[in-house]
Motif scaffolding. Sequence first.
Motif, PDB file in Angstrom:
ATOM      1  N   GLN A  68       0.815  -1.208   0.000  1.00  0.00           N
ATOM      2  CA  GLN A  68       0.000   0.000   0.000  1.00  0.00           C
ATOM      3  C   GLN A  68       0.854   1.266   0.000  1.00  0.00           C
ATOM      4  OE1 GLN A  68      -3.543   0.156  -0.134  1.00  0.00           O
ATOM      5  NE2 GLN A  68      -3.032   2.283  -0.587  1.00  0.00           N
ATOM      6  N   ASP A  69       2.003   1.212   0.669  1.00  0.00           N
ATOM      7  CA  ASP A  69       2.866   2.392   0.712  1.00  0.00           C
ATOM      8  C   ASP A  69       3.347   2.767  -0.678  1.00  0.00           C
ATOM      9  OD1 ASP A  69       2.574   2.600   3.421  1.00  0.00           O
ATOM     10  OD2 ASP A  69       4.460   1.609   3.924  1.00  0.00           O
ATOM     11  N   GLN A  70       3.747   1.793  -1.454  1.00  0.00           N
ATOM     12  CA  GLN A  70       4.240   2.067  -2.803  1.00  0.00           C
ATOM     13  C   GLN A  70       3.116   2.593  -3.692  1.00  0.00           C
ATOM     14  OE1 GLN A  70       6.761  -0.948  -4.502  1.00  0.00           O
ATOM     15  NE2 GLN A  70       6.221  -0.411  -6.607  1.00  0.00           N
ATOM     16  N   VAL A  71       1.946   1.990  -3.579  1.00  0.00           N
ATOM     17  CA  VAL A  71       0.794   2.449  -4.363  1.00  0.00           C
ATOM     18  C   VAL A  71       0.429   3.879  -3.987  1.00  0.00           C
ATOM     19  CG1 VAL A  71      -1.686   2.109  -4.717  1.00  0.00           C
ATOM     20  CG2 VAL A  71      -0.148   0.147  -4.802  1.00  0.00           C
ATOM     21  N   SER A  72       0.411   4.180  -2.703  1.00  0.00           N
ATOM     22  CA  SER A  72       0.054   5.537  -2.254  1.00  0.00           C
ATOM     23  C   SER A  72       1.079   6.567  -2.705  1.00  0.00           C
ATOM     24  CB  SER A  72      -0.087   5.564  -0.728  1.00  0.00           C
ATOM     25  OG  SER A  72      -1.146   4.722  -0.312  1.00  0.00           O
ATOM     26  N   PRO A 107      -5.408  -5.119  -2.660  1.00  0.00           N
ATOM     27  CA  PRO A 107      -6.126  -6.267  -2.077  1.00  0.00           C
ATOM     28  C   PRO A 107      -5.522  -6.660  -0.736  1.00  0.00           C
ATOM     29  CG  PRO A 107      -5.583  -6.666  -4.383  1.00  0.00           C
ATOM     30  CD  PRO A 107      -4.868  -5.422  -3.990  1.00  0.00           C
ATOM     31  N   GLY A 108      -6.367  -7.094   0.172  1.00  0.00           N
ATOM     32  CA  GLY A 108      -5.900  -7.511   1.490  1.00  0.00           C
ATOM     33  C   GLY A 108      -5.701  -6.374   2.458  1.00  0.00           C
ATOM     34  N   GLY A 109      -6.092  -5.160   2.053  1.00  0.00           N
ATOM     35  CA  GLY A 109      -5.999  -4.033   2.979  1.00  0.00           C
ATOM     36  C   GLY A 109      -4.643  -3.384   3.038  1.00  0.00           C
ATOM     37  N   GLY A 110      -3.702  -3.850   2.222  1.00  0.00           N
ATOM     38  CA  GLY A 110      -2.385  -3.194   2.178  1.00  0.00           C
ATOM     39  C   GLY A 110      -1.523  -3.533   3.361  1.00  0.00           C
ATOM     40  N   ILE A 111      -1.117  -4.797   3.474  1.00  0.00           N
ATOM     41  CA  ILE A 111      -0.254  -5.224   4.570  1.00  0.00           C
ATOM     42  C   ILE A 111       1.171  -4.788   4.268  1.00  0.00           C
ATOM     43  CG2 ILE A 111       0.636  -7.214   5.841  1.00  0.00           C
ATOM     44  CD1 ILE A 111      -1.925  -8.685   5.008  1.00  0.00           C
ATOM     45  N   LYS A 112       1.727  -4.007   5.145  1.00  0.00           N
ATOM     46  CA  LYS A 112       3.088  -3.513   4.940  1.00  0.00           C
ATOM     47  C   LYS A 112       4.076  -4.608   5.275  1.00  0.00           C
ATOM     48  CE  LYS A 112       6.232   0.218   6.227  1.00  0.00           C
ATOM     49  NZ  LYS A 112       6.411   1.416   7.063  1.00  0.00           N
ATOM     50  N   LYS A 113       4.998  -4.833   4.357  1.00  0.00           N
ATOM     51  CA  LYS A 113       5.996  -5.880   4.564  1.00  0.00           C
ATOM     52  C   LYS A 113       7.057  -5.383   5.529  1.00  0.00           C
ATOM     53  CE  LYS A 113       5.360  -7.938   0.030  1.00  0.00           C
ATOM     54  NZ  LYS A 113       4.112  -7.228  -0.214  1.00  0.00           N
ATOM     55  N   LYS A 114       7.334  -6.208   6.546  1.00  0.00           N
ATOM     56  CA  LYS A 114       8.334  -5.835   7.545  1.00  0.00           C
ATOM     57  C   LYS A 114       9.662  -6.511   7.215  1.00  0.00           C
ATOM     58  CE  LYS A 114       4.940  -5.319  11.263  1.00  0.00           C
ATOM     59  NZ  LYS A 114       4.536  -5.761  12.604  1.00  0.00           N
TER      60      LYS A 114
END
Length: 309
Positions: A244-248, A273-280
């Motif tokens: 989601q961060d990259q898309v935003s 999709p999936g609500g944008g889980i940020k990869k840690k």
Amino acid sequence: MLPTFLAEHATELILGDATLQLEFILQPRKPGIRSAEMNEAAWTWREVGSEEQGEVPGGACSSDGTALSSPSSLLPYKDASLLEMQKLPEAVQLIEKASMMYLENGTPDTAAMALERAGKLIENVDPEKAVQLYQQTANVFENEERLRQAVELLGKASRLLVRGRRFDEAALSIQKEKNIYKEIENYPTCYKKTIAQVLVHLHRNDYVAAERCVRESYSIPGFNGSEDCAALEQLLEGYDQQDQDQVSDVCNSPLFKYMDNDYAKLGLSLVVPGGGIKKKSPATPQAKPDGVTATAADEEEDEYSGGLC
């Protein structure tokens, strides 16, 4: 349904001074003598509006003393009363009928003007009808090979479709815009329409269509290697990886934010999709300070570090 005698006299109006009649329909109303005149005429039409045939009641006169006793002389007043009574659909229907007669009599420019103004008139009341009117106008211009005017009207229809979240129809409309811009060799606008297409497809949750849209656009001169192409590839990558961060970041870039308002809103509201889980990122093991003894868990792990055998 319009009264029969109106239909009979419509051709006379079209071949006469119908342009002025349409301007009278659409111009803002001001208080004064004309308003009183229109009110009287509107009352006359309310009295006879349900009658299919018959004499028009007398008594209604214009400010210059001319008797309003014929359908052709009362028609502009009837249109004004329709607007003032918020009967816009019926007024638009009358304008559509007029535009068809303009086409039949070889004046497509006036027909297109009438349809476009009808679309503007009803856009805020009935967007679906406005889309239809804009598309009809675009078809008239396209038949006359006036592609720049046609694509402008298609753009209005596309934005209304996006605003109404009718994304399937919007995708088709934008594709038609893109084809025309390609035909007239306006390639930079093709790039912008590709961005709009991708945003619409992603809001339809159709990643495959969005990716295909970008892939097909590689054939447009200058697209491959452009800023638009790079941004779209980054957007699709982030969407596919649920980042989601990259898309935003992409959708908040000036390239997206300064598009037409309806498309900019699509970008700002896009959620992966999936609500944008940020990869840690995996945590790095911390070194133990000197002199600190191992915990019991560490000792147990060391005990079996060599295996069970």
